[in-house]
Design an enzyme around this catalytic site. Sequence first.
Site, PDB file in Angstrom:
ATOM      1  N   LYS A 371      16.337 -23.271  -6.429  1.00 31.04           N
ATOM      2  CA  LYS A 371      17.554 -23.719  -5.766  1.00 31.04           C
ATOM      3  C   LYS A 371      17.210 -24.042  -4.327  1.00 31.04           C
ATOM      4  O   LYS A 371      16.735 -23.175  -3.585  1.00 31.04           O
ATOM      5  CB  LYS A 371      18.567 -22.589  -5.826  1.00 31.04           C
ATOM      6  N   ASP A 468      33.585 -16.521  -8.956  1.00 28.35           N
ATOM      7  CA  ASP A 468      33.435 -17.918  -9.341  1.00 28.35           C
ATOM      8  C   ASP A 468      32.982 -17.988 -10.787  1.00 28.35           C
ATOM      9  O   ASP A 468      32.081 -18.726 -11.126  1.00 28.35           O
ATOM     10  CB  ASP A 468      32.438 -18.600  -8.398  1.00 28.35           C
TER      11      ASP A 468
END
Length: 674
Positions: A371, A468
């Site tokens: 990432k 989330d």
Amino acid sequence: MVSSAAAVIVVLLAAVVAEGTKLKTFNKSYKDFDAVRDKDAFIQQGDASIHLKALQVTKDSANPSVIISDLSGRVLLNKRFRLWEDPARQPSFNTSFLINIFPKGNGSEGGGLAFVIVPDRSGPPPRSNGRYLGLTNASTDSNSTTNKLVAVELDTSKQDFDPDDNHIGLNLHSVRSVVAKPLAPHNIALASPAGKFHNVWVDYGGGRIHIYIAEQVGQDAATPRKPQEAIITYDLNLTEHVSHESYFGFAASTGDMTQLNCVLRWNLTVNHLEKDPNWVVIGLGTGIGAAVVAALSAVGLVYYCRKRRAISNPNLVGALRSLPGTPQEFEFKDLKKATNSFDERNKLGQGGYGEVFRGNLAKENLDIAVKRFSRESLQGQDDFLAELTIINRLRHRHLVKLLGWCHKYGKLLLVYEYMPNGSLDKHLFVGPDVEPLGWHVRYKIVSGVASALQYLHNEYEQRVVHRDLKASNIMLDSNFNARLGDFGLARALDNEKTSYAEAEGVLGTMGYIAPECFHMGKATQQSDVYAFGAVVLELVCGRRPGAKIGGFQLLVDWVWYLHRDGRLLEAVDPRLGDDYVGSEAERLLLLGLACSHPAAAQRPKTQAIVQIISGTVAAPAVPPFKPAFVWPAAAGPMGLETDSGSETTSNLGSGWSGQYLSRESYTGYTDSLV
Ligand SMILES: *[C@@H]1O[C@H](CO)[C@@H](O)[C@H](O)[C@H]1NC(C)=O
Ligand SMILES: *[C@@H]1O[C@H](CO)[C@@H](O)[C@H](O)[C@H]1NC(C)=O
Ligand SMILES: *[C@@H]1O[C@H](CO)[C@@H](O)[C@H](O)[C@H]1NC(C)=O
Ligand SMILES: *[C@@H]1O[C@H](CO)[C@@H](O)[C@H](O)[C@H]1NC(C)=O
Ligand SMILES: *[C@@H]1O[C@H](CO)[C@@H](O)[C@H](O)[C@H]1NC(C)=O
Ligand SMILES: *[C@@H]1O[C@H](CO)[C@@H](O)[C@H](O)[C@H]1NC(C)=O
Ligand SMILES: *[C@@H]1O[C@H](CO)[C@@H](O)[C@H](O)[C@H]1NC(C)=O
């Protein structure tokens, strides 16, 4: 060397503590108390109850067979306020309340009512009736260690230490007031047979407390004007007398002279400290080992350096390297090579935070996901550190594992296990030519997600809210086991709300967000459960939570309609045909509906969810009609205000905001550090 290191640690911890909180103003009005609606908003202890639209701090009964003598009770607002960090910075609060003290019978040992600040919810101590006002008892009175309490007493009986049987006083860890003022000269009779109402104001700020009282003509009359003159003014360093974290409320008692002690209206404004979500990662439970202290100090160093904008300071990387248990530090060139120079074709995904690339570390022949955070700003450092510190310490077979990190050219990179089967949404919404996920795999995924949530909510040392949860954040390993990921996305979006809309569109998340979040602007375990419910329905039905179907705006409404109509199983993904287990599908659909309850408090807890999925507990009973969402009555543990109250500094804003997307923990924050 050791001692200087210790000094550095102390300094850094202090910096972290000081910067880890922000001042908030709690400001609410309560009246027309309701036993059912306010059950969770107020803690009722001892002989206290909510009845006849009032807080009955000792119970009220017209029934002569109900004993109302020798009682003690407390009612506390169900919110623990963090009042201060540094005793040099005094807390402040203002409160006003309407009371009614009604005498019944006559005797020598009486009671009274007090406004209190207490450290815990242990309730009135045993034998705190009579003269002890529900505050202390014969063995603990005056002990400043055992009674970290401050009270404003409205005393209706005279003890040897009292001026009379009708006075107001300030009490510090004792029922013997440090200052007491008779009320008769002010034409006030607290316990008059006519049952008069009195409004009391207590203002504290700048190291001084001011107390005012005025009679109110009738229960429903307007609040009287606050008198010009305080009846008590006293220099008080509150930090010396109450705990860092305290509750506000009322205590009362009766003796053989009985009385009714009720509070009919209550306004409370408290300046308190709340953890800044940026710092939550530093919170630790009890039992910190030396290694963790060292880790903390290193994290402190990191933050400290960041604050100094010393991004290129080798100390930052040095501190990261010295984090015990930190995942491996990767060489930038290795990651570059692994991802083929971050080739577009290796891109797995993109969001507001940056991009994710697939890679292979040749040396170990290990597949990884890298990432890369897009921003080089300080914000990027926040994302990086927040994600690193949280994920690094979470260990669960249903969470995506962080392998390591890299910090180079101001760019931040995190390296994860590669999940060969990608994210769940990619498997649910596939074209007709691709075989849909089978029933058993779906059940296994639900079960895995539930167990990860259970870990975050209850089993990990500090409570973590994912905030989330959605199909695109549920990754699947080679055996299609669910692995929750992307804590960092939450962090990354905190301060850049727009990027989310750009990357996925708010509608992409439609249906995962609990209704109270639009009002509170913050996530809780219950809102995670709501999102979990949306995922369950999505998996069983094979439709997005925001899918319009059967004339309904949201999937959940359509499923609820089928449930009412006795046709629940028609909701099951048609692509499964008959290849599913009816009883399991029904269990999951009912669970999904129960988790979608508009009232946060009605949703099942993660523990129950795990049991329902494993089949050890029956599926929840779901009402035929979806209950309406009511705000604020359906609020979380401390909502439920009855008047125009608001949490003034909370970041509500338009729609759901970045607040919702940040994470939070509750336990052991700075207590363990001070
Ligand atoms: C309050 O008392 C504490 C402990 O005695 C002291 O450290 C602090 O400076 C005092 N605060 C003020 C504002 O005087
Ligand atoms: C309390 O009231 C005083 C005077 O009205 C005001 O100056 C102060 O800011 C208030 N404090 C809080 C915590 O609301
Ligand atoms: C509480 O605050 C409201 C709004 O400011 C006010 O109308 C009311 O009279 C106050 N109640 C008390 C008991 O002070
Ligand atoms: C209260 O006192 C009066 C006289 O002072 C007495 O007649 C009455 O019985 C007492 N009531 C109770 C409940 O003790
Ligand atoms: C007073 O309360 C404490 C707990 O706070 C309890 O241990 C003690 O036994 C009580 N004393 C009496 C006389 O009941
Ligand atoms: C206060 O209570 C604590 C705990 O019970 C006890 O150790 C201490 O001696 C008491 N202090 C005084 C002054 O009585
Ligand atoms: C608290 O809320 C009331 C309205 O309910 C408002 O009048 C008052 O100014 C607020 N006080 C603070 C300190 O924000």
